[in-house]
Design a protein around this motif. Sequence first.
Motif, PDB file in Angstrom:
ATOM      1  N   GLN A  95      37.649  36.855  30.008  1.00 50.74           N
ATOM      2  CA  GLN A  95      38.778  36.946  30.945  1.00 50.74           C
ATOM      3  C   GLN A  95      38.489  37.967  32.037  1.00 50.74           C
ATOM      4  OE1 GLN A  95      42.016  37.710  28.260  1.00 50.74           O
ATOM      5  NE2 GLN A  95      42.693  35.569  28.321  1.00 50.74           N
ATOM      6  N   GLN A  96      37.949  39.102  31.620  1.00 53.47           N
ATOM      7  CA  GLN A  96      37.600  40.146  32.601  1.00 53.47           C
ATOM      8  C   GLN A  96      36.559  39.621  33.589  1.00 53.47           C
ATOM      9  OE1 GLN A  96      40.139  42.428  31.536  1.00 53.47           O
ATOM     10  NE2 GLN A  96      38.618  43.888  32.209  1.00 53.47           N
ATOM     11  N   GLU A  97      35.535  38.978  33.032  1.00 48.19           N
ATOM     12  CA  GLU A  97      34.431  38.491  33.866  1.00 48.19           C
ATOM     13  C   GLU A  97      34.893  37.407  34.828  1.00 48.19           C
ATOM     14  OE1 GLU A  97      31.900  40.093  34.246  1.00 48.19           O
ATOM     15  OE2 GLU A  97      31.936  41.324  32.444  1.00 48.19           O
ATOM     16  N   GLN A  98      35.849  36.588  34.358  1.00 45.46           N
ATOM     17  CA  GLN A  98      36.365  35.516  35.214  1.00 45.46           C
ATOM     18  C   GLN A  98      37.024  36.108  36.467  1.00 45.46           C
ATOM     19  OE1 GLN A  98      39.024  32.971  33.058  1.00 45.46           O
ATOM     20  NE2 GLN A  98      38.347  31.174  34.219  1.00 45.46           N
ATOM     21  N   MET A  99      37.792  37.178  36.263  1.00 46.18           N
ATOM     22  CA  MET A  99      38.467  37.826  37.402  1.00 46.18           C
ATOM     23  C   MET A  99      37.449  38.430  38.356  1.00 46.18           C
ATOM     24  SD  MET A  99      41.925  39.726  36.136  1.00 46.18           S
ATOM     25  CE  MET A  99      41.007  41.043  35.412  1.00 46.18           C
ATOM     26  N   MET A 100      36.461  39.142  37.766  1.00 45.26           N
ATOM     27  CA  MET A 100      35.454  39.803  38.617  1.00 45.26           C
ATOM     28  C   MET A 100      34.594  38.765  39.335  1.00 45.26           C
ATOM     29  SD  MET A 100      34.128  43.269  36.778  1.00 45.26           S
ATOM     30  CE  MET A 100      34.200  42.938  35.041  1.00 45.26           C
ATOM     31  N   ALA A 101      34.252  37.684  38.632  1.00 47.38           N
ATOM     32  CA  ALA A 101      33.411  36.640  39.236  1.00 47.38           C
ATOM     33  C   ALA A 101      34.122  36.004  40.432  1.00 47.38           C
ATOM     34  CB  ALA A 101      33.059  35.580  38.199  1.00 47.38           C
ATOM     35  N   GLU A 102      35.422  35.761  40.261  1.00 48.12           N
ATOM     36  CA  GLU A 102      36.195  35.129  41.330  1.00 48.12           C
ATOM     37  C   GLU A 102      36.258  36.058  42.551  1.00 48.12           C
ATOM     38  OE1 GLU A 102      36.999  32.080  41.385  1.00 48.12           O
ATOM     39  OE2 GLU A 102      37.995  32.240  43.337  1.00 48.12           O
ATOM     40  N   ALA A 103      36.533  37.359  42.277  1.00 48.53           N
ATOM     41  CA  ALA A 103      36.597  38.328  43.374  1.00 48.53           C
ATOM     42  C   ALA A 103      35.250  38.425  44.076  1.00 48.53           C
ATOM     43  CB  ALA A 103      37.005  39.701  42.837  1.00 48.53           C
ATOM     44  N   ASN A 104      34.183  38.500  43.298  1.00 48.51           N
ATOM     45  CA  ASN A 104      32.850  38.620  43.904  1.00 48.51           C
ATOM     46  C   ASN A 104      32.476  37.379  44.704  1.00 48.51           C
ATOM     47  OD1 ASN A 104      32.227  41.254  43.100  1.00 48.51           O
ATOM     48  ND2 ASN A 104      31.552  40.573  41.087  1.00 48.51           N
ATOM     49  N   TYR A 105      32.932  36.219  44.246  1.00 45.13           N
ATOM     50  CA  TYR A 105      32.641  34.969  44.952  1.00 45.13           C
ATOM     51  C   TYR A 105      33.367  34.954  46.306  1.00 45.13           C
ATOM     52  CZ  TYR A 105      31.933  29.924  45.556  1.00 45.13           C
ATOM     53  OH  TYR A 105      31.556  28.690  46.032  1.00 45.13           O
ATOM     54  N   GLU A 106      34.617  35.429  46.288  1.00 46.05           N
ATOM     55  CA  GLU A 106      35.427  35.425  47.512  1.00 46.05           C
ATOM     56  C   GLU A 106      34.907  36.427  48.534  1.00 46.05           C
ATOM     57  OE1 GLU A 106      37.722  33.387  48.514  1.00 46.05           O
ATOM     58  OE2 GLU A 106      37.674  32.256  46.630  1.00 46.05           O
ATOM     59  N   ILE A 107      34.587  37.636  48.071  1.00 49.87           N
ATOM     60  CA  ILE A 107      34.191  38.674  49.030  1.00 49.87           C
ATOM     61  C   ILE A 107      32.691  38.686  49.297  1.00 49.87           C
ATOM     62  CG2 ILE A 107      36.133  40.212  48.492  1.00 49.87           C
ATOM     63  CD1 ILE A 107      34.314  41.865  46.747  1.00 49.87           C
ATOM     64  N   GLY A 108      31.953  37.943  48.495  1.00 50.62           N
ATOM     65  CA  GLY A 108      30.494  38.031  48.593  1.00 50.62           C
ATOM     66  C   GLY A 108      29.814  36.806  49.146  1.00 50.62           C
ATOM     67  N   SER A 109      30.482  36.077  50.019  1.00 50.70           N
ATOM     68  CA  SER A 109      29.899  34.871  50.622  1.00 50.70           C
ATOM     69  C   SER A 109      29.357  33.927  49.541  1.00 50.70           C
ATOM     70  CB  SER A 109      28.761  35.202  51.585  1.00 50.70           C
ATOM     71  OG  SER A 109      29.065  36.313  52.353  1.00 50.70           O
ATOM     72  N   GLU A 110      30.233  33.650  48.570  1.00 48.82           N
ATOM     73  CA  GLU A 110      29.940  32.648  47.534  1.00 48.82           C
ATOM     74  C   GLU A 110      28.766  33.017  46.625  1.00 48.82           C
ATOM     75  OE1 GLU A 110      29.940  28.774  49.377  1.00 48.82           O
ATOM     76  OE2 GLU A 110      31.862  29.134  50.348  1.00 48.82           O
ATOM     77  N   ILE A 111      28.635  34.303  46.341  1.00 43.38           N
ATOM     78  CA  ILE A 111      27.633  34.709  45.337  1.00 43.38           C
ATOM     79  C   ILE A 111      28.169  34.327  43.952  1.00 43.38           C
ATOM     80  CG2 ILE A 111      26.454  36.667  44.220  1.00 43.38           C
ATOM     81  CD1 ILE A 111      26.479  38.059  46.964  1.00 43.38           C
TER      82      ILE A 111
END
Length: 156
Positions: A95-111
Amino acid sequence: MHVIYPGSFDPLTFGHLSIIERASTAFQKITVFVALNPNKKGWLSVDERLHILRESLKSYKNVKIDTGEGLLVEHVKRLGGDIILKGVRSVYDLQQEQMMAEANYEIGSEIETLVFLSRFQFQGISSSLVRQIFALGGEIDAFVPKGVSQFLKSKK
Ligand code: COA
């Protein structure tokens, strides 16, 4: 494929080492990234964490170590990384990773973030558990590589 494996590594445990070892056979290049939070005082200093990582990982020729403050995705770009790798021990971690992954995808040009499921025997290990057992005088050899426990004992 250049994979960035971030975390606090305060200290490195067998759980982290297992993820790094598996990644080192699956991918061309791995950077273990010690993410620094200026608002959070670590247990070990950054230099100590880096020293432990360098000593513990020197036999892995395709594994490098880096560190920095600020947004992880900016460091992934700076390092020329292709993907973020995380280790997941439980549904809670996921659950934690899902939140961080989504945030990183949004702010990180789809990383993208890739997760490796922890092997069963490492699912109960965490750095905070190691810190607590060590502080109370318990034996930590079952949780951390030998070099890490030697280093911690030499600090006492
Ligand atoms: N095996 C054993 N333990 C593991 C593990 C594994 N495979 N994976 C994680 N852990 C444990 C760690 O030991 C640690 O335990 P503790 O809480 O007892 O100390 C805990 O899980 C948390 O791991 P940590 O290394 O602190 O990293 P994290 O997975 O929570 O990720 C950062 C945190 C540092 C990667 C994240 O906050 C980050 O990217 N920070 C940079 C700032 C930023 O970009 N923020 C926005 C991102 S959403």
